[in-house]
Structures are given as structure tokens and as C-alpha cells.
Design a protein around this motif. Structure first.
Motif, PDB file in Angstrom:
ATOM      1  N   LYS A   1      32.621  35.636  11.579  1.00  7.88           N
ATOM      2  CA  LYS A   1      33.999  36.093  11.682  1.00  7.88           C
ATOM      3  C   LYS A   1      34.225  37.172  10.633  1.00  7.88           C
ATOM      4  O   LYS A   1      33.712  37.097   9.537  1.00  7.88           O
ATOM      5  N   GLY A   2      34.984  38.167  10.961  1.00 11.17           N
ATOM      6  CA  GLY A   2      35.315  39.180   9.985  1.00 11.17           C
ATOM      7  C   GLY A   2      34.829  40.558  10.389  1.00 11.17           C
ATOM      8  O   GLY A   2      34.530  40.816  11.544  1.00 11.17           O
ATOM      9  N   LYS A   3      34.751  41.436   9.404  1.00  9.12           N
ATOM     10  CA  LYS A   3      34.434  42.833   9.659  1.00  9.12           C
ATOM     11  C   LYS A   3      33.007  43.191   9.296  1.00  9.12           C
ATOM     12  O   LYS A   3      32.708  44.314   8.943  1.00  9.12           O
ATOM     13  N   ASP A   4      32.103  42.256   9.357  1.00  9.82           N
ATOM     14  CA  ASP A   4      30.718  42.509   8.979  1.00  9.82           C
ATOM     15  C   ASP A   4      29.950  43.051  10.175  1.00  9.82           C
ATOM     16  O   ASP A   4      28.989  42.458  10.642  1.00  9.82           O
ATOM     17  N   ASP A   5      30.380  44.199  10.690  1.00  9.12           N
ATOM     18  CA  ASP A   5      29.718  44.790  11.841  1.00  9.12           C
ATOM     19  C   ASP A   5      28.887  46.018  11.458  1.00  9.12           C
ATOM     20  O   ASP A   5      28.387  46.718  12.313  1.00  9.12           O
ATOM     21  N   GLY A   6      28.773  46.275  10.146  1.00  6.80           N
ATOM     22  CA  GLY A   6      27.954  47.382   9.681  1.00  6.80           C
ATOM     23  C   GLY A   6      28.605  48.737   9.821  1.00  6.80           C
ATOM     24  O   GLY A   6      27.940  49.752   9.666  1.00  6.80           O
ATOM     25  N   LEU A   7      29.885  48.782  10.122  1.00  4.77           N
ATOM     26  CA  LEU A   7      30.578  50.052  10.282  1.00  4.77           C
ATOM     27  C   LEU A   7      31.496  50.316   9.099  1.00  4.77           C
ATOM     28  O   LEU A   7      32.025  49.390   8.491  1.00  4.77           O
ATOM     29  N   THR A   8      31.686  51.597   8.817  1.00  3.74           N
ATOM     30  CA  THR A   8      32.671  51.964   7.806  1.00  3.74           C
ATOM     31  C   THR A   8      34.053  51.853   8.446  1.00  3.74           C
ATOM     32  O   THR A   8      34.176  51.848   9.682  1.00  3.74           O
ATOM     33  N   PRO A   9      35.100  51.786   7.641  1.00  4.42           N
ATOM     34  CA  PRO A   9      36.449  51.732   8.230  1.00  4.42           C
ATOM     35  C   PRO A   9      36.733  52.903   9.172  1.00  4.42           C
ATOM     36  O   PRO A   9      37.353  52.730  10.219  1.00  4.42           O
ATOM     37  N   GLU A  10      36.231  54.089   8.822  1.00  4.85           N
ATOM     38  CA  GLU A  10      36.445  55.252   9.686  1.00  4.85           C
ATOM     39  C   GLU A  10      35.725  55.095  11.021  1.00  4.85           C
ATOM     40  O   GLU A  10      36.289  55.379  12.088  1.00  4.85           O
ATOM     41  N   GLN A  11      34.478  54.614  10.983  1.00  2.45           N
ATOM     42  CA  GLN A  11      33.726  54.387  12.224  1.00  2.45           C
ATOM     43  C   GLN A  11      34.400  53.331  13.080  1.00  2.45           C
ATOM     44  O   GLN A  11      34.450  53.443  14.308  1.00  2.45           O
ATOM     45  N   ARG A  12      34.928  52.292  12.429  1.00  2.00           N
ATOM     46  CA  ARG A  12      35.615  51.221  13.144  1.00  2.00           C
ATOM     47  C   ARG A  12      36.867  51.758  13.845  1.00  2.00           C
ATOM     48  O   ARG A  12      37.144  51.437  14.997  1.00  2.00           O
ATOM     49  N   ARG A  13      37.629  52.625  13.133  1.00  2.00           N
ATOM     50  CA  ARG A  13      38.832  53.225  13.737  1.00  2.00           C
ATOM     51  C   ARG A  13      38.465  54.067  14.948  1.00  2.00           C
ATOM     52  O   ARG A  13      39.146  54.018  15.986  1.00  2.00           O
ATOM     53  N   GLU A  14      37.392  54.866  14.828  1.00  2.00           N
ATOM     54  CA  GLU A  14      36.952  55.694  15.958  1.00  2.00           C
ATOM     55  C   GLU A  14      36.557  54.831  17.148  1.00  2.00           C
ATOM     56  O   GLU A  14      36.926  55.111  18.284  1.00  2.00           O
ATOM     57  N   ARG A  15      35.784  53.773  16.868  1.00  2.00           N
ATOM     58  CA  ARG A  15      35.346  52.868  17.943  1.00  2.00           C
ATOM     59  C   ARG A  15      36.533  52.216  18.618  1.00  2.00           C
ATOM     60  O   ARG A  15      36.639  52.178  19.849  1.00  2.00           O
ATOM     61  N   ASP A  16      37.460  51.706  17.791  1.00  2.00           N
ATOM     62  CA  ASP A  16      38.619  51.014  18.348  1.00  2.00           C
ATOM     63  C   ASP A  16      39.529  51.977  19.105  1.00  2.00           C
ATOM     64  O   ASP A  16      40.090  51.629  20.140  1.00  2.00           O
ATOM     65  N   GLY A  17      39.678  53.194  18.582  1.00  2.00           N
ATOM     66  CA  GLY A  17      40.506  54.191  19.261  1.00  2.00           C
ATOM     67  C   GLY A  17      39.933  54.560  20.620  1.00  2.00           C
ATOM     68  O   GLY A  17      40.657  54.687  21.603  1.00  2.00           O
ATOM     69  N   LYS A  18      38.617  54.717  20.656  1.00  2.90           N
ATOM     70  CA  LYS A  18      37.947  55.052  21.922  1.00  2.90           C
ATOM     71  C   LYS A  18      38.117  53.907  22.922  1.00  2.90           C
ATOM     72  O   LYS A  18      38.401  54.134  24.101  1.00  2.90           O
ATOM     73  N   ALA A  19      37.953  52.679  22.444  1.00  2.00           N
ATOM     74  CA  ALA A  19      38.111  51.523  23.327  1.00  2.00           C
ATOM     75  C   ALA A  19      39.538  51.446  23.856  1.00  2.00           C
ATOM     76  O   ALA A  19      39.764  51.131  25.031  1.00  2.00           O
ATOM     77  N   LEU A  20      40.508  51.749  22.995  1.00  2.59           N
ATOM     78  CA  LEU A  20      41.905  51.712  23.417  1.00  2.59           C
ATOM     79  C   LEU A  20      42.186  52.782  24.473  1.00  2.59           C
ATOM     80  O   LEU A  20      42.863  52.520  25.470  1.00  2.59           O
ATOM     81  N   GLN A  21      41.642  53.991  24.273  1.00  2.00           N
ATOM     82  CA  GLN A  21      41.828  55.058  25.261  1.00  2.00           C
ATOM     83  C   GLN A  21      41.214  54.675  26.606  1.00  2.00           C
ATOM     84  O   GLN A  21      41.811  54.912  27.663  1.00  2.00           O
ATOM     85  N   GLU A  22      40.028  54.080  26.570  1.00  2.00           N
ATOM     86  CA  GLU A  22      39.385  53.652  27.817  1.00  2.00           C
ATOM     87  C   GLU A  22      40.200  52.586  28.519  1.00  2.00           C
ATOM     88  O   GLU A  22      40.353  52.599  29.740  1.00  2.00           O
ATOM     89  N   LYS A  23      40.755  51.658  27.738  1.00  2.00           N
ATOM     90  CA  LYS A  23      41.575  50.597  28.307  1.00  2.00           C
ATOM     91  C   LYS A  23      42.836  51.179  28.952  1.00  2.00           C
ATOM     92  O   LYS A  23      43.225  50.783  30.051  1.00  2.00           O
ATOM     93  N   GLN A  24      43.463  52.144  28.267  1.00  2.00           N
ATOM     94  CA  GLN A  24      44.670  52.762  28.814  1.00  2.00           C
ATOM     95  C   GLN A  24      44.360  53.560  30.076  1.00  2.00           C
ATOM     96  O   GLN A  24      45.127  53.545  31.035  1.00  2.00           O
TER      97      GLN A  24
END
Length: 71
Positions: free
Chosen positions: A25-48
Motif C-alpha cells: 500500500k502506498g506510493k512505492d511505485d518507483g515514480l517521482t511525484p512528477e512522473q506520477r502526476r503525468e501518469r495519472d493525468g494521462k489516465a484521467l484524460q483517457e477515462k474522460q
């Protein structure tokens, strides 16, 4: 007595990890906060985009209460 609680808590965590396949559980996915924001933003755009495509381009798509007034 406090030591016994810690041991029980660790056993519970091990059992929970076994149930979830060891997924931490948590943010131990090996990504920096900036990379995580990019990934999440892309996922959100795809979902929309998927949601918009599923709406079929209807006139009131995504407006919420506007369609309720037409009753």
C-alpha cells in the motif's frame, strides 16, 4: 504486553499481504511525484475520452442537472 501487540500486528500485516498478493500500500511505485502526476493525468484524460465516446456526443452530456429540467 506492548511487545505482544506488535507481534500480532506484524502477523496480521503478513496475512493481509498474502491475501492481496504482496501488493504494498502506498506510493512505492518507483515514480517521482512528477512522473506520477503525468501518469495519472494521462489516465484521467483517457477515462474522460472513453466516457465522452460512450455518451455518443449527446447534446447535454456531462451537464448533470440540465437534463433533469426537461421532464
Amino acid at each position: 504486553m506492548g511487545h505482544m501487540l506488535i507481534v500480532e500486528r506484524e502477523k496480521d500485516r503478513e496475512r493481509a499481504a498474502a491475501r492481496t498478493g504482496g501488493k504494498a500500500k502506498g506510493k512505492d511505485d518507483g515514480l517521482t511525484p512528477e512522473q506520477r502526476r503525468e501518469r495519472d493525468g494521462k489516465a484521467l484524460q483517457e477515462k474522460q475520452a472513453k466516457k465522452a465516446a460512450g455518451a455518443g456526443g449527446s447534446a447535454g452530456a456531462g451537464t448533470g442537472d440540465a437534463n433533469k429540467a426537461k421532464k
